[in-house]
Motif scaffolding. Structure first.
Motif, PDB file in Angstrom:
ATOM      1  N   LEU A 162     -21.301 -11.139 -28.112  1.00 60.76           N
ATOM      2  CA  LEU A 162     -20.826 -12.796 -28.004  1.00 60.76           C
ATOM      3  C   LEU A 162     -21.145 -12.189 -25.671  1.00 60.76           C
ATOM      4  O   LEU A 162     -20.629 -11.637 -25.867  1.00 60.76           O
ATOM      5  N   ASN A 163     -22.110 -13.704 -25.670  1.00 65.58           N
ATOM      6  CA  ASN A 163     -21.722 -14.283 -24.483  1.00 65.58           C
ATOM      7  C   ASN A 163     -21.029 -15.111 -24.608  1.00 65.58           C
ATOM      8  O   ASN A 163     -21.109 -16.208 -24.732  1.00 65.58           O
ATOM      9  N   THR A 164     -20.125 -14.268 -23.352  1.00 68.89           N
ATOM     10  CA  THR A 164     -18.400 -15.837 -23.647  1.00 68.89           C
ATOM     11  C   THR A 164     -19.138 -17.181 -22.828  1.00 68.89           C
ATOM     12  O   THR A 164     -18.533 -17.858 -22.764  1.00 68.89           O
ATOM     13  N   GLU A 165     -20.376 -16.357 -21.566  1.00 71.40           N
ATOM     14  CA  GLU A 165     -20.181 -17.965 -21.102  1.00 71.40           C
ATOM     15  C   GLU A 165     -21.302 -18.822 -22.188  1.00 71.40           C
ATOM     16  O   GLU A 165     -21.529 -20.468 -21.903  1.00 71.40           O
TER      17      GLU A 165
ATOM     18  N   GLY B 162     -21.815 -19.068 -25.356  1.00 70.87           N
ATOM     19  CA  GLY B 162     -21.297 -18.685 -26.484  1.00 70.87           C
ATOM     20  C   GLY B 162     -22.361 -18.186 -27.568  1.00 70.87           C
ATOM     21  O   GLY B 162     -22.077 -18.574 -28.542  1.00 70.87           O
TER      22      GLY B 162
END
Length: 72
Positions: free
Chosen positions: A27-30, A32
């Protein structure tokens, strides 16, 4: 749909064959957004083990996860 509901779903490839199950996701945490999924391949699939599929190749998520690639 939450992440936990996708983990463990069966994966169907472009040839309509069940190839394995979703084991994990990147996942791209920035943002989502999902970058890729890790698929644990079934033992009778020619490419045994695990593969990473970019999320752009996932065409649908429902009872199954459908991908637009063939696994050999």
């Amino acid at each position: 749909m939450n992440i936990k509901s996708i983990i463990g779903k069966n994966v169907i490839d472009k040839r309509a064959e069940k190839i394995g199950k979703i084991e994990d996701m990147d996942l791209n945490t920035e943002t989502g957004k999902i970058n890729s999924v890790l698929i644990d391949l079934k033992k009778n699939v020619r490419s045994q083990g695990k593969i990473i599929v970019e999320f752009k190749d996932v065409t649908a998520i429902g009872e199954y996860v459908f991908i637009d690639i063939e696994v050999e």
